[in-house]
Write a protein that holds these residues in place. Structure first.
Motif, PDB file in Angstrom:
ATOM      1  N   PRO A 570      29.033 -30.504 -14.593  1.00 29.57           N
ATOM      2  CA  PRO A 570      29.353 -31.294 -13.398  1.00 29.57           C
ATOM      3  C   PRO A 570      28.390 -32.459 -13.225  1.00 29.57           C
ATOM      4  CG  PRO A 570      28.208 -29.302 -12.777  1.00 29.57           C
ATOM      5  CD  PRO A 570      28.453 -29.193 -14.258  1.00 29.57           C
ATOM      6  N   GLU A 571      28.820 -33.477 -12.517  1.00 29.74           N
ATOM      7  CA  GLU A 571      27.994 -34.664 -12.301  1.00 29.74           C
ATOM      8  C   GLU A 571      26.706 -34.310 -11.560  1.00 29.74           C
ATOM      9  OE1 GLU A 571      26.761 -38.517 -12.691  1.00 29.74           O
ATOM     10  OE2 GLU A 571      28.512 -37.560 -13.624  1.00 29.74           O
ATOM     11  N   ASP A 572      26.777 -33.366 -10.629  1.00 28.23           N
ATOM     12  CA  ASP A 572      25.581 -32.979  -9.867  1.00 28.23           C
ATOM     13  C   ASP A 572      24.495 -32.350 -10.742  1.00 28.23           C
ATOM     14  OD1 ASP A 572      26.688 -33.907  -7.556  1.00 28.23           O
ATOM     15  OD2 ASP A 572      27.253 -31.939  -6.763  1.00 28.23           O
ATOM     16  N   PHE A 573      24.894 -31.908 -11.921  1.00 24.71           N
ATOM     17  CA  PHE A 573      23.916 -31.319 -12.833  1.00 24.71           C
ATOM     18  C   PHE A 573      22.850 -32.337 -13.223  1.00 24.71           C
ATOM     19  CE2 PHE A 573      22.448 -30.690 -17.216  1.00 24.71           C
ATOM     20  CZ  PHE A 573      22.068 -29.363 -17.219  1.00 24.71           C
ATOM     21  N   TRP A 574      23.240 -33.619 -13.333  1.00 25.89           N
ATOM     22  CA  TRP A 574      22.343 -34.638 -13.868  1.00 25.89           C
ATOM     23  C   TRP A 574      21.419 -35.200 -12.790  1.00 25.89           C
ATOM     24  CZ3 TRP A 574      22.519 -34.085 -18.834  1.00 25.89           C
ATOM     25  CH2 TRP A 574      23.712 -33.685 -19.442  1.00 25.89           C
ATOM     26  N   LYS A 575      20.771 -34.307 -12.097  1.00 29.07           N
ATOM     27  CA  LYS A 575      19.832 -34.668 -11.055  1.00 29.07           C
ATOM     28  C   LYS A 575      18.524 -33.930 -11.304  1.00 29.07           C
ATOM     29  CE  LYS A 575      19.069 -34.218  -6.046  1.00 29.07           C
ATOM     30  NZ  LYS A 575      19.623 -33.681  -4.780  1.00 29.07           N
ATOM     31  N   ARG A 576      17.435 -34.684 -11.298  1.00 25.04           N
ATOM     32  CA  ARG A 576      16.124 -34.051 -11.499  1.00 25.04           C
ATOM     33  C   ARG A 576      15.883 -32.999 -10.423  1.00 25.04           C
ATOM     34  NH1 ARG A 576      12.170 -37.082 -14.661  1.00 25.04           N
ATOM     35  NH2 ARG A 576      13.266 -38.786 -15.729  1.00 25.04           N
ATOM     36  N   THR A 577      15.526 -31.797 -10.881  1.00 25.60           N
ATOM     37  CA  THR A 577      15.375 -30.663  -9.966  1.00 25.60           C
ATOM     38  C   THR A 577      14.169 -29.835 -10.376  1.00 25.60           C
ATOM     39  OG1 THR A 577      17.781 -30.567  -9.689  1.00 25.60           O
ATOM     40  CG2 THR A 577      16.514 -28.631  -9.006  1.00 25.60           C
ATOM     41  N   ALA A 578      13.351 -29.461  -9.424  1.00 26.31           N
ATOM     42  CA  ALA A 578      12.218 -28.572  -9.705  1.00 26.31           C
ATOM     43  C   ALA A 578      12.740 -27.143  -9.850  1.00 26.31           C
ATOM     44  CB  ALA A 578      11.182 -28.661  -8.600  1.00 26.31           C
ATOM     45  N   PHE A 579      12.550 -26.545 -11.007  1.00 25.11           N
ATOM     46  CA  PHE A 579      13.032 -25.182 -11.225  1.00 25.11           C
ATOM     47  C   PHE A 579      11.941 -24.146 -11.021  1.00 25.11           C
ATOM     48  CE2 PHE A 579      11.662 -26.656 -15.444  1.00 25.11           C
ATOM     49  CZ  PHE A 579      10.836 -25.623 -15.851  1.00 25.11           C
ATOM     50  N   GLU A 580      10.678 -24.597 -10.894  1.00 30.04           N
ATOM     51  CA  GLU A 580       9.572 -23.640 -10.807  1.00 30.04           C
ATOM     52  C   GLU A 580       8.333 -24.367 -10.299  1.00 30.04           C
ATOM     53  OE1 GLU A 580       8.848 -20.299 -13.892  1.00 30.04           O
ATOM     54  OE2 GLU A 580       7.619 -21.970 -14.577  1.00 30.04           O
ATOM     55  N   THR A 581       7.522 -23.661  -9.522  1.00 31.74           N
ATOM     56  CA  THR A 581       6.219 -24.178  -9.118  1.00 31.74           C
ATOM     57  C   THR A 581       5.147 -23.282  -9.726  1.00 31.74           C
ATOM     58  OG1 THR A 581       7.060 -25.068  -7.038  1.00 31.74           O
ATOM     59  CG2 THR A 581       4.685 -24.708  -7.187  1.00 31.74           C
TER      60      THR A 581
END
Length: 610
Positions: A570-581
């Protein structure tokens, strides 16, 4: 058959036969003198003991169960429930030491000492003096190497040297303090230098591959000397009060610039041998991939030859089928680190919200799509529209980083399009086996093998190779002489030429006069050239930048974005996202000694902060 295969095949037999190992150098064992004496009467049992000495060597390519060098580094994320998670969330310590190899390597050192002190008594008629001499020096190398492996984790250690600890002594008689860092460096480098005098320049038979040579000895010295010159071990203020009970400083208290010259000289010893050359087919992608896929290629100095299963099964997307646990992935930070095809590094930093600061001269475009071909396989994505963020990147990027919906080949004519979004064919939702960053590492995956059918191929995993030596040499020269030393650009550009990117000074002309810029560029080059070789974990720590790089948010694509079907990202997939701190503080630069060892040895000083 390569030597290390023989060692593995005979290891269980040798352990059962010999029964002389110990939990660590402080443990006690029973006296089995009669059985022990018989070992040296036959070639087979003598060799089994020799293989046992080498059986303690780590499998650096097993990124899940063997070590945390990938899973606890800023270059990668591993989705599995393993001990590197304790390191990433900051919950480890003396009572919980992930991948604790302290006892393991002291056991290995003891086995090497036993072998070295008994091989000359071997009475087997089919063992000649030349073989005894070679096996003895190879065991001596292994002993030095095990000491080095302890040092890179703990810093200064207890040097046992030639001593065979009498396990019938009282525990009180076995108390001993750590040696200083300088003593450890001098001992290990001295031992390796002596081994180099007796070892061959190159393998002479198939059984010699994977065993030490002169070049291997020099390469280990070169890396050790480089670490010794870097900030962690060279006048580090944090460690000025880490002392033995008698007040002896365990770490150098003052910066010594001359250590950089020692590091440069040590790495040049490898270069001037003329024994190795960069593996180069003329195709940058295939050349770089070939470093790990072409067995015993010209660049390899020291490697572990093994079946490809344990490495490759964890980077195989689920949609491939068969046994596929794909969950080891580059972080967005590593993805951003690769240069563009024009040689410029596109991302110069990050804003508070994680969005990148882009070098406009690089030509990088963060958003949108366009048609372009991935040079690894020669195809565009199925819909003819690839992401611009992956366009016009340098060849090593494509050889390492795999993104959602691209083509994944496995054997002749077998192609799939892994999708890493939620409920995608290789993403979260249906399984925990997915890449948390939304990428996959395929650097050491052999796409010519049908892994769905169980064909995993073999892997010559590079532990030391010539490109690293070039990078070591350039770094040390810059720190000692400054950026004007001509060899710096000579050897950095050898690597860049093989990688298909322009010479460094062509792209960044100021690097010839700025030591700071040259340092930054050498570190960038090292990061991408040695990606997923287990180097980055130690680099960020010995440079003392890990509090910045290894702590805080780790980024990727948005794997929570729901796929409209299993085959569409999906298009929303291509967004920088923090998966872990992640948590990294100053105490995490070195491993803690376990509470068990501290309780047993009252003279053992704990590392800083633990």
């Amino acid at each position: 058959m390569k030597f290390m295969n023989k060692a593995i095949l005979l290891l269980l037999t040798s352990i059962a036969l010999l029964a002389v190992s110990c939990d660590d150098y402080l443990d006690k064992q029973e006296d089995e003198a009669m059985t022990f004496d018989k070992i040296w009467t036959k070639r087979a049992t003598t060799l089994q003991y020799f293989y046992n000495v080498w059986g303690f060597m780590p499998t650096e390519s097993n990124w899940v169960d063997e070590n945390p060098w990938i899973g606890a580094s800023d270059e990668a994320t591993c989705t599995y429930n393993r001990d590197y998670r304790y390191m990433n969330n900051g919950s480890w310590g003396p009572s919980t030491v992930p991948y604790n190899r302290y006892m393991h390597y002291y056991q290995a050192i003891r086995e090497a000492n036993i072998f070295m002190q008994n091989i000359d008594r071997c009475s087997a008629k089919d063992v000649n003096e030349t073989e005894k001499k070679l096996w003895k020096v190879q065991a001596r190398f292994a002993r030095a190497y095990y000491n080095w492996l302890l040092m890179r984790m703990y810093g200064p250690i207890i040097l046992v040297k030639d001593e065979l600890v009498d396990f019938n002594q009282s525990m009180g008689a076995l108390q001993r303090p750590r040696n200083t860092w300088e003593e450890c460096v001098e001992y290990v480098c001295g031992e390796l230098a002596e081994c180099a005098k007796e070892l061959p320049a190159s393998p002479t038979t198939n059984d010699d591959y994977g065993m030490p040579t002169k070049g291997v000895c020099y390469a280990v010295i070169g890396r050790l000397k480089l670490y010794a010159a870097r900030p962690l071990f060279n006048g580090n203020e944090l460690y000025k009060n880490v002392k033995n009970p008698d007040g002896t400083n365990l770490f150098p208290v003052a910066y010594d610039k001359e250590l950089w010259k020692e590091a440069a000289d040590a790495n040049y010893e490898v270069i001037k041998l003329g024994q190795y050359e960069l593996y180069d087919t003329g195709d940058p992608v295939e050349s770089y991939r070939g470093v790990g896929l072409v067995e015993w290629n010209s660049e390899i100095i020291f490697a572990r030859w093994e079946g490809g299963y344990y490495n490759r099964v964890h980077v195989t997307p689920r949609v491939v089928g068969g046994t596929s646990y794909g969950g080891i992935a580059p972080t967005q930070q590593l993805v951003d680190a690769y240069a563009m095809s024009n040689g410029r590094y596109p991302i110069t930093g990050y804003n508070a919200d994680g969005t990148p600061v882009v070098d406009a001269a690089s030509g990088y475009i963060e958003t949108g799509t366009s048609a372009f071909v991935n040079p690894v396989h020669g195809y565009d994505v199925p819909n003819g529209s690839n992401r611009n963020m992956f366009k016009n990147r340098e060849p090593r990027f494509y050889a390492t980083v795999f993104w959602s919906s691209d083509w994944w080949g496995y054997g002749t004519g077998n192609w799939v399009n892994p999708v890493f979004g939620f409920n995608g064919n290789s993403g979260p939702g249906a399984s925990h086996d997915y890449p948390k960053s939304g990428y996959m590492c395929h650097r050491f995956y052999d796409h010519t093998k049908n892994t769905n059918a169980g064909y995993w191929g073999n892997l010559t995993f590079p532990i030391y190779r010539l490109a690293e030596t070039y990078l070591n040499y350039a770094e040390a020269l810059n720190e000692y002489y400054g950026p004007s030393h001509p060899d710096i650009l000579t050897y950095i550009n050898k690597i860049r030429k093989r990688a298909g990117v322009p010479d460094l000074e062509t792209v960044y002309p100021d690097c010839k006069t700025s030591q700071t810029l040259m340092r930054e560029l050498i570190r960038k080059e090292r990061r991408v050239e040695l990606a997923f070789e287990g180097q980055r974990y130690f680099d960020t720590r010995t440079w003392m930048i890990a509090e910045e790089t290894d702590g805080g948010q780790m980024w990727g694509m948005n794997t929570s974005a729901v796929c409209p079907n299993v085959s569409t990202t999906p298009e929303d997939f291509w967004k920088r996202t923090a998966f872990e701190t992640r948590i990294f503080t100053s105490k995490h630069y070195l491993y803690p000694f376990s509470q068990r060892e501290l309780d047993r040895n009252k003279l053992l000083t704990q590392n800083y902060g633990w």
